[in-house]
Design a protein around this motif. Structure first.
Motif, PDB file in Angstrom:
ATOM      1  N   ASP A  52       0.839  -1.212   0.000  1.00 60.77           N
ATOM      2  CA  ASP A  52       0.000   0.000   0.000  1.00 60.77           C
ATOM      3  C   ASP A  52       0.864   1.247   0.000  1.00 60.77           C
ATOM      4  O   ASP A  52       2.051   1.198   0.302  1.00 60.77           O
ATOM      5  CB  ASP A  52      -0.886   0.058   1.256  1.00 60.77           C
ATOM      6  N   ARG A  53       0.258   2.370  -0.313  1.00 61.81           N
ATOM      7  CA  ARG A  53       0.910   3.675  -0.197  1.00 61.81           C
ATOM      8  C   ARG A  53       0.098   4.512   0.767  1.00 61.81           C
ATOM      9  O   ARG A  53      -1.062   4.767   0.512  1.00 61.81           O
ATOM     10  CB  ARG A  53       1.002   4.387  -1.552  1.00 61.81           C
ATOM     11  N   PRO A  54       0.607   4.933   1.896  1.00 66.75           N
ATOM     12  CA  PRO A  54       1.920   4.573   2.419  1.00 66.75           C
ATOM     13  C   PRO A  54       1.916   3.141   2.938  1.00 66.75           C
ATOM     14  O   PRO A  54       0.901   2.636   3.408  1.00 66.75           O
ATOM     15  CB  PRO A  54       2.161   5.577   3.537  1.00 66.75           C
ATOM     16  N   ALA A  55       3.069   2.512   2.858  1.00 60.95           N
ATOM     17  CA  ALA A  55       3.215   1.137   3.316  1.00 60.95           C
ATOM     18  C   ALA A  55       2.993   1.050   4.822  1.00 60.95           C
ATOM     19  O   ALA A  55       3.272   2.000   5.558  1.00 60.95           O
ATOM     20  CB  ALA A  55       4.606   0.619   2.969  1.00 60.95           C
ATOM     21  N   LYS A  56       2.469  -0.088   5.243  1.00 62.24           N
ATOM     22  CA  LYS A  56       2.298  -0.341   6.678  1.00 62.24           C
ATOM     23  C   LYS A  56       3.207  -1.488   7.070  1.00 62.24           C
ATOM     24  O   LYS A  56       3.359  -2.461   6.337  1.00 62.24           O
ATOM     25  CB  LYS A  56       0.841  -0.676   6.998  1.00 62.24           C
ATOM     26  N   TYR A  57       3.820  -1.325   8.232  1.00 56.70           N
ATOM     27  CA  TYR A  57       4.716  -2.327   8.791  1.00 56.70           C
ATOM     28  C   TYR A  57       3.994  -3.025   9.934  1.00 56.70           C
ATOM     29  O   TYR A  57       3.251  -2.397  10.683  1.00 56.70           O
ATOM     30  CB  TYR A  57       5.980  -1.667   9.327  1.00 56.70           C
ATOM     31  N   GLN A  58       4.247  -4.337  10.042  1.00 56.80           N
ATOM     32  CA  GLN A  58       3.616  -5.107  11.113  1.00 56.80           C
ATOM     33  C   GLN A  58       4.574  -6.198  11.569  1.00 56.80           C
ATOM     34  O   GLN A  58       5.286  -6.789  10.758  1.00 56.80           O
ATOM     35  CB  GLN A  58       2.316  -5.738  10.614  1.00 56.80           C
ATOM     36  N   ALA A  59       4.590  -6.440  12.873  1.00 58.22           N
ATOM     37  CA  ALA A  59       5.437  -7.503  13.416  1.00 58.22           C
ATOM     38  C   ALA A  59       4.995  -8.832  12.816  1.00 58.22           C
ATOM     39  O   ALA A  59       3.804  -9.122  12.731  1.00 58.22           O
ATOM     40  CB  ALA A  59       5.337  -7.543  14.932  1.00 58.22           C
ATOM     41  N   ALA A  60       5.961  -9.629  12.371  1.00 55.94           N
ATOM     42  CA  ALA A  60       5.670 -10.939  11.783  1.00 55.94           C
ATOM     43  C   ALA A  60       5.657 -12.039  12.847  1.00 55.94           C
ATOM     44  O   ALA A  60       5.310 -13.173  12.557  1.00 55.94           O
ATOM     45  CB  ALA A  60       6.688 -11.263  10.697  1.00 55.94           C
ATOM     46  N   ILE A  61       6.045 -11.686  14.058  1.00 51.74           N
ATOM     47  CA  ILE A  61       6.018 -12.630  15.170  1.00 51.74           C
ATOM     48  C   ILE A  61       5.291 -11.979  16.337  1.00 51.74           C
ATOM     49  O   ILE A  61       5.296 -10.761  16.480  1.00 51.74           O
ATOM     50  CB  ILE A  61       7.439 -13.069  15.589  1.00 51.74           C
ATOM     51  N   ALA A  62       4.643 -12.807  17.134  1.00 51.96           N
ATOM     52  CA  ALA A  62       3.897 -12.318  18.300  1.00 51.96           C
ATOM     53  C   ALA A  62       4.816 -12.258  19.517  1.00 51.96           C
ATOM     54  O   ALA A  62       5.807 -12.985  19.582  1.00 51.96           O
ATOM     55  CB  ALA A  62       2.715 -13.246  18.583  1.00 51.96           C
ATOM     56  N   PRO A  63       4.490 -11.405  20.490  1.00 47.85           N
ATOM     57  CA  PRO A  63       5.342 -11.292  21.682  1.00 47.85           C
ATOM     58  C   PRO A  63       5.553 -12.626  22.385  1.00 47.85           C
ATOM     59  O   PRO A  63       6.664 -12.934  22.814  1.00 47.85           O
ATOM     60  CB  PRO A  63       4.599 -10.314  22.589  1.00 47.85           C
ATOM     61  N   GLU A  64       4.497 -13.421  22.474  1.00 48.35           N
ATOM     62  CA  GLU A  64       4.634 -14.703  23.180  1.00 48.35           C
ATOM     63  C   GLU A  64       5.498 -15.704  22.416  1.00 48.35           C
ATOM     64  O   GLU A  64       5.949 -16.695  22.972  1.00 48.35           O
ATOM     65  CB  GLU A  64       3.262 -15.314  23.508  1.00 48.35           C
ATOM     66  N   GLU A  65       5.746 -15.437  21.150  1.00 45.28           N
ATOM     67  CA  GLU A  65       6.611 -16.309  20.358  1.00 45.28           C
ATOM     68  C   GLU A  65       8.095 -16.032  20.602  1.00 45.28           C
ATOM     69  O   GLU A  65       8.951 -16.805  20.206  1.00 45.28           O
ATOM     70  CB  GLU A  65       6.333 -16.143  18.868  1.00 45.28           C
TER      71      GLU A  65
END
Length: 121
Positions: A52-65
């Motif tokens: 997307d524009r603007p790009a969105k960043y997201q964690a690929a791992i969860a905290p509990e992982e």
């Protein structure tokens, strides 16, 4: 780790949103530095980025992982324990109690290295 923690707290975020939140949390960091760190985490597959524009960043791992073997994987992806620790201790949200607990854990690790259990020498 501070960027991962931020993405866990905020969810998917644009670069501008991530930078604004990091600054709001008290860290003095440039926009392009946040961009570089996010892109490195994307390359290491710890963070995902949308097209997307603007790009969105997201964690690929969860905290509990982020424990046990997955913590080992994270350490490998971020170039080891020392750079990760260096980043952690610069976190402006750390309290004096957090730092005292880190010192206690380091002291215990040093003691364990000096006096390993039988059969582990």
């Amino acid at each position: 780790m501070s960027i991962l923690r931020l993405l866990w707290d905020l969810g998917a975020s644009t670069l501008a949103e991530a930078h604004a939140e990091i600054v709001r949390r008290g860290e003095k960091i440039g926009y392009t530095t946040v961009q570089t760190r996010l892109e490195r985490l994307v390359m290491k597959e710890v963070v995902t980025k949308t097209t997307d524009r603007p790009a969105k960043y997201q964690a690929a791992i969860a905290p509990e992982e982020v424990s046990g073997p997955l913590l080992d994987l994270l350490l490998e992806k971020v170039s080891g324990a020392v750079p990760l620790f260096a980043q952690l201790i610069q976190d402006p949200t750390l309290t004096s109690e957090d730092l005292a607990e880190m010192k206690r854990l380091i002291a215990a690790a040093e003691k364990a290295k000096r006096n390993p259990p039988e059969g582990k020498k």
